[in-house]
Write an enzyme that holds these catalytic residues in place. Structure first.
Site, PDB file in Angstrom:
ATOM      1  N   PRO A 166      15.763  14.432 -17.514  1.00 14.28           N
ATOM      2  CA  PRO A 166      15.586  12.959 -16.885  1.00 14.28           C
ATOM      3  C   PRO A 166      14.246  12.816 -16.146  1.00 14.28           C
ATOM      4  O   PRO A 166      13.754  11.802 -15.647  1.00 14.28           O
ATOM      5  CB  PRO A 166      16.503  12.432 -16.452  1.00 14.28           C
ATOM      6  CG  PRO A 166      17.303  13.500 -15.802  1.00 14.28           C
ATOM      7  CD  PRO A 166      17.001  14.813 -16.725  1.00 14.28           C
ATOM      8  N   CYS A 167      13.642  13.946 -15.788  1.00 10.75           N
ATOM      9  CA  CYS A 167      12.789  14.090 -14.770  1.00 10.75           C
ATOM     10  C   CYS A 167      11.301  13.100 -15.022  1.00 10.75           C
ATOM     11  O   CYS A 167      10.934  12.493 -14.015  1.00 10.75           O
ATOM     12  CB  CYS A 167      12.019  15.632 -14.586  1.00 10.75           C
ATOM     13  SG  CYS A 167      11.237  16.236 -15.852  1.00 10.75           S
TER      14      CYS A 167
END
Length: 244
Positions: free
Chosen positions: A185-186
């Site tokens: 999810p960065c």
């Protein structure tokens, strides 16, 4: 917290709305666990396992001129280095014999019917939804990370070639304690920012979770039916009508 981050309470609210739509559309999503649980969906799909190296994918796509219809990755997922690498890859030209190419393609790809199990959880660290998944063959064998990456559509593989392990990785499921694959999810905040800004500028409602899923899901074969959006737009228009 970023202006574009998703609060945990908003996540559960969006999950509730998505479940309502899924029940109406019979799309298969369910809620697992307690209040702080997760969305779950199981589906079967036939995939092409393409074990060719990325260089050969680049050469093949270059020769075909990208005339085939295929999905695309949001440009916001890519930094300047990645975009430059993609541009270079797309400019590669080869002069392989068509007959040899056909034999090579057949020997390096295969079709398999796989069972996918998708989970959507909330990440407190990133303040975003996170997609976990696992896949099995008909014989019950779990796919390895290499198998999973080989099943990703070639367009996604080409666009994400510089950092495959940063996109899909093997992680422990935070609630089940079992090994799952995870879409990292960065960069969620980065590629969701223009989507949220457009909705804000146009004064229209949107389900963050639904929009997010339509962007990340196709990378691992999870498509969002168009009916979700038509249903959402209809509900939004009806709610805006005031009685006389």
């Amino acid at each position: 917290m970023s202006l574009w981050a998703m609060e945990e309470s908003s996540f559960y609210h969006c999950c509730h709305l998505l479940l309502q739509q899924s029940n109406q559309l019979k799309d298969g999503w369910s809620w697992e666990g307690s209040k702080e649980g997760y969305l779950k969906k199981t589906s079967f799909r036939s995939v092409i396992i393409d074990s060719r190296p990325l260089f050969d994918l680049e050469r093949s796509c270059s020769e075909m001129g990208h005339h085939t219809s295929s999905p695309s990755v949001p440009d916001q997922w890519l930094d300047e280095k990645e975009q430059s690498a993609i541009a270079d890859g797309h400019s590669l030209n080869g002069d392989m014999n068509d007959e040899d190419d056909l034999v090579y393609t057949v020997s390096e790809t295969r079709s398999e019917l796989l069972q996918y199990e998708y989970h959507i959880l909330y990440s407190c660290s990133y303040s975003t939804p996170v997609l976990f998944f696992r896949a099995f063959t008909q014989a019950g064998r779990s796919l390895s990370l290499e198998d999973v990456w080989s099943s990703v559509h070639q367009n996604f593989r080409l666009r994400l070639q510089d950092s495959p392990l940063n996109v899909i990785s093997l992680q422990e499921h935070p609630l089940l304690g079992q090994p799952f694959f995870m879409l990292h999810p960065c960069r969620t905040d980065e590629f969701m920012r223009p989507v949220l800004q457009a909705a804000l500028d146009q004064h229209r409602s949107m389900n963050y979770l639904l929009s997010w899923l339509s962007l990340v899901g196709p990378v691992v074969g999870l498509d969002v039916p168009l009916e979700y959006y038509t249903q959402h737009c209809l509900a939004a228009s009806l709610s805006s009508i005031k009685p006389d």
